[in-house]
Design an enzyme around this catalytic site. Structure first.
Site, PDB file in Angstrom:
ATOM      1  N   GLU A 238      66.640 121.959  57.579  1.00 46.71           N
ATOM      2  CA  GLU A 238      67.587 122.252  58.648  1.00 46.71           C
ATOM      3  C   GLU A 238      68.047 120.992  59.364  1.00 46.71           C
ATOM      4  O   GLU A 238      69.225 120.862  59.725  1.00 46.71           O
ATOM      5  CB  GLU A 238      66.950 123.229  59.645  1.00 46.71           C
ATOM      6  CG  GLU A 238      67.924 123.846  60.640  1.00 46.71           C
ATOM      7  CD  GLU A 238      68.069 123.056  61.931  1.00 46.71           C
ATOM      8  OE1 GLU A 238      68.943 123.406  62.735  1.00 46.71           O
ATOM      9  OE2 GLU A 238      67.307 122.078  62.130  1.00 46.71           O
TER      10      GLU A 238
ATOM     11  N   ASP B 144      60.910 121.713  58.569  1.00 45.57           N
ATOM     12  CA  ASP B 144      61.142 120.276  58.613  1.00 45.57           C
ATOM     13  C   ASP B 144      61.349 119.822  60.052  1.00 45.57           C
ATOM     14  O   ASP B 144      61.644 120.631  60.945  1.00 45.57           O
ATOM     15  CB  ASP B 144      62.336 119.888  57.745  1.00 45.57           C
ATOM     16  CG  ASP B 144      63.653 120.480  58.254  1.00 45.57           C
ATOM     17  OD1 ASP B 144      63.689 121.709  58.478  1.00 45.57           O
ATOM     18  OD2 ASP B 144      64.625 119.723  58.435  1.00 45.57           O
TER      19      ASP B 144
END
Length: 424
Positions: A140, A78
């Site tokens: 994250e 991400d």
């Protein structure tokens, strides 16, 4: 061309917009973008001949080697939002020796550097006493690591390892991360006031709509320069300038007054009464990262990184007191403890040794203000990809990593993986 397959894969992965928690569904628990990125890397692993496992779409891994124990590599697919003002493609391009794109340095480029390092070891038949498992995370950047929690609940834990999501030569400590929301009433002349894209970024923009004395709706806009929240001094906070403009226009209110008294131009908490510092990790940092209008309220989000020898309580008391003196509500919405490991331990020293051998740079392990997956599991060290003397552009416009540095990181990871897999 040597390395072209690797670089092409990085560009293809960057082209996938993978901001977490957008378009969430049962099939995409952290958002459609991260799910597409996960599908891409699993297909890539298949093409590279590396075995994988997809754990219900919540986390996945790729693995090489033999043995009972696992060396873990924790990467994330991400990214933060793209933001504004790019002069190169956020979807990925190579220009003048730089690989640009959102995720080039944080963390798609480094994650694939670790994957291709694993492929090189497997193709060469290098003996490994431990299995090496690259774990693909998907959330994250949002701070709530449900992916790693799912992994820990369902999969075998590594004995040690690294996350390729910080700096070389190795990171043996990370500051605590605190997020506070400061809420105030919306002053009558203001119709809307907003700034920033994420709390862990220095805001690059701030916009305001207000009612002028003649009854007309007027707009203001202030531009800044983005940076990572852990290094706010490297950016230019657009909210700072907006607050000063509002005060000059006579559109004050308690939040504006509080901001100008305790936050404007101070990155280190001194005006708030929590200017903490220690020899291990340096100064506390404060980043006013988000400002939003919610109904008849203004909500300011502060990202604070506290030194490793201090706690949430050391920060929260002075901050809440400062807010109360202006009639503001202050609530802690996130609290992540610091981590601090033995810099002379065998894992940290093994990594630093490989870095020195490959680069000839004698830099020493250090502590950072950023938050990485090193916090997610015991024995994980943040390790690369950024060199100590390089410009850090994570979370900024025109994020990039030097192609030469990315290839060097791949070589460092290859040697480190072999060393850790056979470490006595």
């Amino acid at each position: 061309m040597e390395h072209q397959e690797f670089l092409n894969a990085v560009l293809e992965l960057i082209a996938i917009d993978s901001v977490a928690m957008e378009d969430v569904s049962d099939q995409a628990p952290y958002g459609a973008g991260p799910a597409r990125a996960l599908d891409y890397v699993l297909d890539l692993c298949c093409r590279l001949g590396i075995s994988t496992q997809n754990c219900d779409g919540r986390v996945a891994w790729a693995e090489i080697g033999q043995g009972e124990e696992i060396v873990g590599i924790l990467g994330h697919l991400d990214v933060v939002t793209t933001g504004e003002g790019w002069t190169h493609s956020a979807k990925g391009e190579i220009h003048s020796g730089r690989l640009y794109g959102r995720g080039a340095a944080d963390d798609k480029g480094p994650t694939l550097a670790a994957l291709f390092a694993m492929k090189e070891l497997q193709d060469a038949g290098v003996p490994l006493k431990r299995r090496v498992r690259l774990i693909f995370g998907q959330c994250e950047e949002v701070g709530s690591w449900g992916d790693m929690e799912y992994y820990k609940a369902t999969q075998q834990l590594p004995v040690f390892g690294f996350t390729p999501d910080a700096d070389f030569p190795a990171i043996y400590g990370e500051k605590g991360i605190l997020e506070f929301q400061v809420t105030a009433p919306l002053p009558a002349p203001l119709l809307r006031l907003e700034g920033g894209d994420a709390s862990n970024m220095v805001p690059g923009w701030c916009r305001c709509t207000y009612r002028a004395p003649d009854g007309a709706a007027r707009e203001l806009e202030n531009q800044g320069r983005c940076a990572h929240a852990s290094t706010p001094e490297k950016g230019e906070n657009a909210i700072d300038g907006m607050m000063a403009q509002l005060k000059e226009l006579g559109i004050g209110g308690p939040l504006v007054d509080f901001y100008l008294a305790h936050l404007e131009g101070d990155y280190y908490g001194g005006k708030l009464g929590c200017g903490l510092e220690d020899p291990q990790s340096g100064k506390l940092t404060v980043n006013p990262g988000l400002l939003r209008t919610e109904g008849d309220k203004l909500v300011l989000t502060l990202d604070i990184r506290n030194p490793v020898t201090f706690t949430r309580e050391d920060v929260e008391g002075p901050l809440v007191q400062a807010c109360r003196s202006f009639g503001l509500e202050c609530v802690c919405t996130e609290s992540v403890d610091s981590i601090y490991m033995d810099r002379d331990g065998k894992v940290v020293q093994a990594m630093a040794e490989v870095y020195r051998q490959v680069t000839g740079d004698d830099a020493q392990p250090t502590v950072i203000g950023g938050g990485t997956y090193a916090r997610a599991m015991p024995g994980i060290v943040a390790f690369g990809p950024m060199r100590p003397d390089r410009e850090c552009t994570e979370h900024q416009k025109d994020e990039y990593i030097l192609v030469e540095d990315l290839l060097t990181a791949k070589e460092i990871y290859r040697q480190t993986i072999e060393k850790l897999a056979n470490l006595e």
